[in-house]
Enzyme design. Sequence first.
Site, mmCIF file in Angstrom:
data_model
loop_
_atom_site.group_PDB
_atom_site.id
_atom_site.type_symbol
_atom_site.label_atom_id
_atom_site.label_comp_id
_atom_site.label_asym_id
_atom_site.label_seq_id
_atom_site.Cartn_x
_atom_site.Cartn_y
_atom_site.Cartn_z
ATOM 1 N N LYS A 181 -8.921 4.984 -6.109
ATOM 2 C CA LYS A 181 -9.556 6.014 -6.926
ATOM 3 C C LYS A 181 -10.825 6.543 -6.266
ATOM 4 C CE LYS A 181 -7.755 4.135 -11.275
ATOM 5 N NZ LYS A 181 -8.075 3.447 -12.543
ATOM 6 N N GLY A 204 0.820 -1.206 0.000
ATOM 7 C CA GLY A 204 0.000 0.000 0.000
ATOM 8 C C GLY A 204 0.852 1.253 0.000
ATOM 9 N N PRO A 205 0.220 2.410 -0.076
ATOM 10 C CA PRO A 205 0.950 3.681 -0.123
ATOM 11 C C PRO A 205 1.748 3.915 1.160
ATOM 12 C CG PRO A 205 -1.358 3.964 -0.723
ATOM 13 C CD PRO A 205 -1.232 2.593 -0.155
ATOM 14 N N PRO A 206 2.743 4.821 1.116
ATOM 15 C CA PRO A 206 3.516 5.156 2.326
ATOM 16 C C PRO A 206 2.616 5.761 3.397
ATOM 17 C CG PRO A 206 4.599 5.988 0.341
ATOM 18 C CD PRO A 206 3.254 5.522 -0.075
ATOM 19 N N GLY A 207 2.925 5.461 4.639
ATOM 20 C CA GLY A 207 2.224 6.082 5.762
ATOM 21 C C GLY A 207 0.917 5.444 6.130
ATOM 22 N N THR A 208 0.638 4.228 5.636
ATOM 23 C CA THR A 208 -0.630 3.585 5.959
ATOM 24 C C THR A 208 -0.506 2.597 7.117
ATOM 25 O OG1 THR A 208 -0.184 2.027 4.157
ATOM 26 C CG2 THR A 208 -1.665 3.848 3.686
ATOM 27 N N GLY A 209 0.669 2.509 7.736
ATOM 28 C CA GLY A 209 0.806 1.694 8.951
ATOM 29 C C GLY A 209 1.317 0.292 8.727
ATOM 30 N N LYS A 210 2.015 0.053 7.612
ATOM 31 C CA LYS A 210 2.470 -1.303 7.304
ATOM 32 C C LYS A 210 3.528 -1.778 8.299
ATOM 33 C CE LYS A 210 3.747 -0.168 3.166
ATOM 34 N NZ LYS A 210 3.349 1.238 3.184
ATOM 35 N N THR A 211 4.540 -0.946 8.540
ATOM 36 C CA THR A 211 5.640 -1.355 9.418
ATOM 37 C C THR A 211 5.183 -1.459 10.869
ATOM 38 O OG1 THR A 211 7.185 -0.238 7.922
ATOM 39 C CG2 THR A 211 7.994 -0.812 10.118
ATOM 40 N N SER A 247 -6.713 3.394 -18.259
ATOM 41 C CA SER A 247 -7.955 3.702 -17.544
ATOM 42 C C SER A 247 -8.495 5.100 -17.837
ATOM 43 C CB SER A 247 -7.745 3.541 -16.030
ATOM 44 O OG SER A 247 -6.780 4.454 -15.566
#
Length: 784
Positions: A732, A366-373, A689
Amino acid sequence: MNNPQPVMEINTDRIPDVLPIIPLFDAALFPKMVLPLIVMKAESIQLIDEAMSQNRIIGLLVSKKTEDLNNLSPQQDLYQVGTSAMILKMAKTDDNRAQLLVQGLGRFRVIEFVAGKPYPLAQVEHIYEKDTKDTEIEALMANIINIFTRTVELSPGMPSEIAAMARSIQEPGTLADMVASSINSTTVEKQTILELFDIKPRLKEVNKLLNHQLEILELGNKIQTQVKGDMDKSQREYYLRQQLKAIKEELGEKDEATVEIDDYRAKIEETNMPEVAVKEAKRELDRLARMHPSSAEYTVASTYLDWLTGLPWNESTVDNLDIHKARKILDDDHFGLEKAKRRIIEYLAVRKLKPESQGPIICFAGPPGTGKTSLGNSIARALGRKFHRISLGGVRDEAEIRGHRRTYVGALPGRIIQGIRRAGSNNPVFMLDEIDKVGSDFRGDPSSALLEVLDPEQNFSFSDHYLDVPFDLSKVMFITTANILDTIPPALRDRMEVLQLLGYTEDEKVKIANRYLIPRQRKAHGLKADQIAFTKGAVRRIINGYTREAGLRNLERNIATICRGVASKVASEEVASMNIKVINISKFLGPVQFTSEVKSRVATPGVAMGLAWTPTGGDLLFIEATSMKGKKGLTLTGQLGDVMKESATAALSFIRSNASSINIEEDFFDNQDIHIHVPAGAIPKDGPSAGVTMLTALVSLLTGKKIKKDLAMTGEITLRGQVLPVGGIKEKVLAAHRAGIKEIILPAWNEKDLAEIPKKVQKEITFHFVEKMRDVLKFALNSK
């Protein structure tokens, strides 16, 4: 080396002006010096025979060539300044060689070479030196004598009498020639001295050569002294160690090496390693016992045993299988992310029912800053396991994963084994961060090494190059993170279960800011709860006006900026506390950075609003079309990729082939050019798209009908007018929701993707699902 002692005084007035020439190789003769020579060529032996029968005087010129000596050209291959010499002695050997002893008479310069003999003949000009002295020459002579004396002392091959001989020479030119012939210099350097006719430059050049030679000798002497000292020290240390060993044996004590080996032996027994590891450890321990502690290999072997005995071969933590407690920990640490939390709870449930089940390889994308780490750390807390994280961003060396072989100096295990040792258990939660940014170069492909690590069918016997024994990684729970899946090799991506973390809605961001971000930044800046407070409207203004992202990093940075500003006012006692409202946000963050441009951009025919996917989340994409007089020209601008250009061409072809059915003149393209532009021209764009959006913008332009306000669309088109599905629907839709869009046109095949979109967003947006372009135009264009 030339003998510098003058042998006899010869009358130089009777030296002829035409001299027979003998080439010299790797040697040079100075006036008044003696040089032994060996002559082999037949023409040179004839020259010597004729010279011995006449006046014994010959000329010596140094050769420039060092190879192919049989084909010398006197004019080109010999230096033109040489030394006339007298043959003092000559003797012939049985193998048609002649041995000579010659003494230099004086310098000469070749005027021209004369023909008529099988050997070289040269007409020469003799150079006579003036015996002059001044203060500078005397100083140069004294310096040469001092340095030469020191050089003789450091040179074991030079007799000490030669220094006394140098001190007895009064003529400056003779002194320079004698010293130049005695020192260890190259033939080219000696030829340079020979060509210096003036006394003063010759003395200076000899000074320079002498200083260089003395520097080399002093450095060599220093190295020799140091090496000898090191050898003496090593021998002395060995002798003392042997004595100390004998004394300890008499006293019944053990030396340190024996104690260390006994410690390793005990560790091998206690560690409960697999049989293959025990065998390798004992073999290395036997090698260690035979080594001397001061040897370099001793350290290598002991380091290997440290790693082997320090790994948690059978040390595991007990999993927390309390489902409710684990769920509470996950909810406390993160808001939302329901899909990821549900997958972790499912894993716990399976472990509870079947303890021997192998763990999944989960990839949070997912995008940066979404809480993955941070989600990985929460999973470790929920499971009650140790947590270790390594960053793979920029890793290009396979040895970073598999380790270096022990043959290399400073070899170490790879990051996987190092992480297991630091974690202290064989079942930690192991996070491989930024797996999409692994590269490859001449040192190997780290992603190929990860194939074994991340495959539950193989990693039970993972072999690190340094350890060279298998280690069981099947109990480790590997979690990977990535921003983009496209850069991950297919074989590696196939081994992972991908969970998409696609960003947060505005309401989710507000709750996360109030629950996590604001308390964390308040604490980080030394503020108490009663010293700073944020209204809900202020938080929404920060989200909408100062950030445009799927994650939360910029939101937290802006909250931190406000906290710093308040901390500054509180510290300077300007205020005791502060309530952050919408009206005073600009004092800390400046003017609003992002404003909604939706309504102003679609107010004219030919402007349509599309939806785009980016690695950092979704975004709005405006497409503008205009026409002008011309003949069938289509211009596309805005840094469009090939696929996007093809979509524009397909849209125009569809309109031309169906012009009458959509109320457009069939010959509209004959007398005009069409220009399609996608703003933000500095940003490259590509993908299929935008086909629906481009076609709608062109029809709006050609019919003069405006497109509905607050309407966005996405989808791929075909020449037959079909609307095909596209990816990134959730990103989107969330981007459209953030921008205040009320209606969205989507391909009918993408209706299934609405299951991932929050219920609140679905309620606030009207979705139109279409299969054909005619349906798109029906929903998009105003009737008037």
